[in-house]
Design a protein around this motif. Structure first.
Motif, PDB file in Angstrom:
ATOM      1  N   LEU A 115      19.288 -16.699  10.186  1.00  0.00           N
ATOM      2  CA  LEU A 115      19.410 -15.369  10.876  1.00  0.00           C
ATOM      3  C   LEU A 115      19.141 -15.424  12.242  1.00  0.00           C
ATOM      4  O   LEU A 115      18.091 -15.198  12.597  1.00  0.00           O
ATOM      5  CB  LEU A 115      18.426 -14.684   9.842  1.00  0.00           C
ATOM      6  N   LYS A 116      20.192 -15.227  12.974  1.00  0.00           N
ATOM      7  CA  LYS A 116      19.908 -14.919  14.450  1.00  0.00           C
ATOM      8  C   LYS A 116      19.506 -13.621  15.036  1.00  0.00           C
ATOM      9  O   LYS A 116      19.559 -12.668  14.169  1.00  0.00           O
ATOM     10  CB  LYS A 116      21.384 -15.319  15.083  1.00  0.00           C
ATOM     11  N   ASP A 117      18.915 -13.428  16.056  1.00  0.00           N
ATOM     12  CA  ASP A 117      18.566 -12.228  16.791  1.00  0.00           C
ATOM     13  C   ASP A 117      19.858 -11.312  16.797  1.00  0.00           C
ATOM     14  O   ASP A 117      20.746 -11.751  16.915  1.00  0.00           O
ATOM     15  CB  ASP A 117      17.715 -12.427  18.057  1.00  0.00           C
ATOM     16  N   GLY A 118      19.579  -9.930  16.496  1.00  0.00           N
ATOM     17  CA  GLY A 118      20.744  -9.021  16.313  1.00  0.00           C
ATOM     18  C   GLY A 118      20.479  -7.956  15.434  1.00  0.00           C
ATOM     19  O   GLY A 118      19.201  -7.581  15.255  1.00  0.00           O
ATOM     20  N   ASP A 122      17.028  -6.917  13.328  1.00  0.00           N
ATOM     21  CA  ASP A 122      16.038  -5.792  13.609  1.00  0.00           C
ATOM     22  C   ASP A 122      16.185  -4.744  12.680  1.00  0.00           C
ATOM     23  O   ASP A 122      14.858  -4.351  12.362  1.00  0.00           O
ATOM     24  CB  ASP A 122      16.803  -5.216  14.943  1.00  0.00           C
ATOM     25  N   ALA A 123      17.184  -4.657  11.820  1.00  0.00           N
ATOM     26  CA  ALA A 123      17.022  -3.470  10.843  1.00  0.00           C
ATOM     27  C   ALA A 123      16.269  -4.190   9.911  1.00  0.00           C
ATOM     28  O   ALA A 123      15.440  -3.257   8.999  1.00  0.00           O
ATOM     29  CB  ALA A 123      18.463  -3.347  10.245  1.00  0.00           C
ATOM     30  N   ILE A 124      16.119  -5.388   9.409  1.00  0.00           N
ATOM     31  CA  ILE A 124      15.330  -5.715   8.424  1.00  0.00           C
ATOM     32  C   ILE A 124      13.878  -5.724   8.562  1.00  0.00           C
ATOM     33  O   ILE A 124      13.173  -5.318   7.705  1.00  0.00           O
ATOM     34  CB  ILE A 124      15.746  -7.356   8.182  1.00  0.00           C
ATOM     35  N   GLU A 214      26.102  -9.830   9.092  1.00  0.00           N
ATOM     36  CA  GLU A 214      25.833  -9.180  10.261  1.00  0.00           C
ATOM     37  C   GLU A 214      27.196  -8.432  10.484  1.00  0.00           C
ATOM     38  O   GLU A 214      27.057  -7.274  10.984  1.00  0.00           O
ATOM     39  CB  GLU A 214      25.661 -10.036  11.415  1.00  0.00           C
ATOM     40  N   SER A 215      28.180  -8.959  10.247  1.00  0.00           N
ATOM     41  CA  SER A 215      29.348  -8.304  10.256  1.00  0.00           C
ATOM     42  C   SER A 215      29.641  -7.216   9.453  1.00  0.00           C
ATOM     43  O   SER A 215      30.321  -5.956   9.990  1.00  0.00           O
ATOM     44  CB  SER A 215      30.732  -9.292  10.035  1.00  0.00           C
TER      45      SER A 215
END
Length: 223
Positions: A115-118, A122-124, A214-215
């Motif tokens: 799980l990369k930064d993004g 952030d939402a999790i 993420e997509s």
């Protein structure tokens, strides 16, 4: 296929059913190819499970859906069509859910489990406190499903937040946009993990395709 079940698969399925009923013909659904080899998720999900899950179980849902749609379009009798709703829901949901599930996974060698930064991370953290707390809550909620079903990380369009929800049997997730789905039917894990759901749920995070998740979130935020 299938970036979002609600906006792509479920919508297309419903539209095709209406069009097929109107035209008196049914377009055949097909089993999607996996985006990786059957052994690509090992040691976390073994080759034998993946082959049976994809070739046998998912194929059975596709076959059942095509059969139910044909029977639906071949009749104009209202009672018969009502009687077919259960088969359409079960097999249609099974096809939708599994088509999402395969893309939900990726080999560790191809970034699965990372799980990369993004926006997703952030939402999790915003909605669950931390990534680890999210996984713990997701696993606990999914493990608590009685019988068969699915655990989901879904995006609530009303609250604009991520939420953990479950669906029974092969019911598709319609209340939220599906971001991550975990199949907790025994055919998804029993050959390898027996009745120890907790070990399967712990292992699957090593091959979750967070890039796909993420997509899906990015698309949900646009809609």
């Amino acid at each position: 296929m299938l970036t979002l079940a609600r906006t792509a698969v479920a919508r297309n399925f419903t539209r095709s059913l209406r069009l097929n009923a109107a035209s008196g013909s049914a377009a055949l659904h097909t089993l999607p190819e996996l985006p990786y080899g059957y052994d690509a998720l090992e040691p976390h999900i073994c080759k034998e499970i993946m082959e049976l899950h994809h070739k046998k179980h998912h194929q059975a849902y596709v076959t059942g859906l095509n059969d139910a749609e044909k029977k639906y379009t071949d009749t104009s009798d209202v009672k018969t069509r009502i009687n077919l709703q259960a088969a359409l829901k079960f097999n249609g949901g099974g096809h939708i859910n599994h088509s999402l599930f395969w893309k939900n996974l990726a080999p560790s060698s191809s970034g699965g489990g990372a799980l990369k930064d993004g926006n997703l991370k952030d939402a999790i953290i915003r909605d669950f406190g931390s990534v680890e707390k999210f996984k713990e809550q997701m696993n606990a909620t999914t493990a608590a499903i009685q019988g068969s079903g699915w655990g989901w990380l879904g995006f609530n369009k009303g609250t604009r937040k991520l939420e953990i929800v479950t669906t029974a049997n092969q019911d598709p997730l319609l209340s939220h946009v599906p971001i991550i789905g975990i199949d907790i039917w025994e055919h998804a894990f029993y050959l390898q993990y027996k009745n120890v759901k907790a070990d399967y749920l712990k292992a699957i995070w090593n091959v979750v395709n967070f890039e796909e998740a993420e997509s899906r979130l990015a698309q949900a935020l646009k809609d």
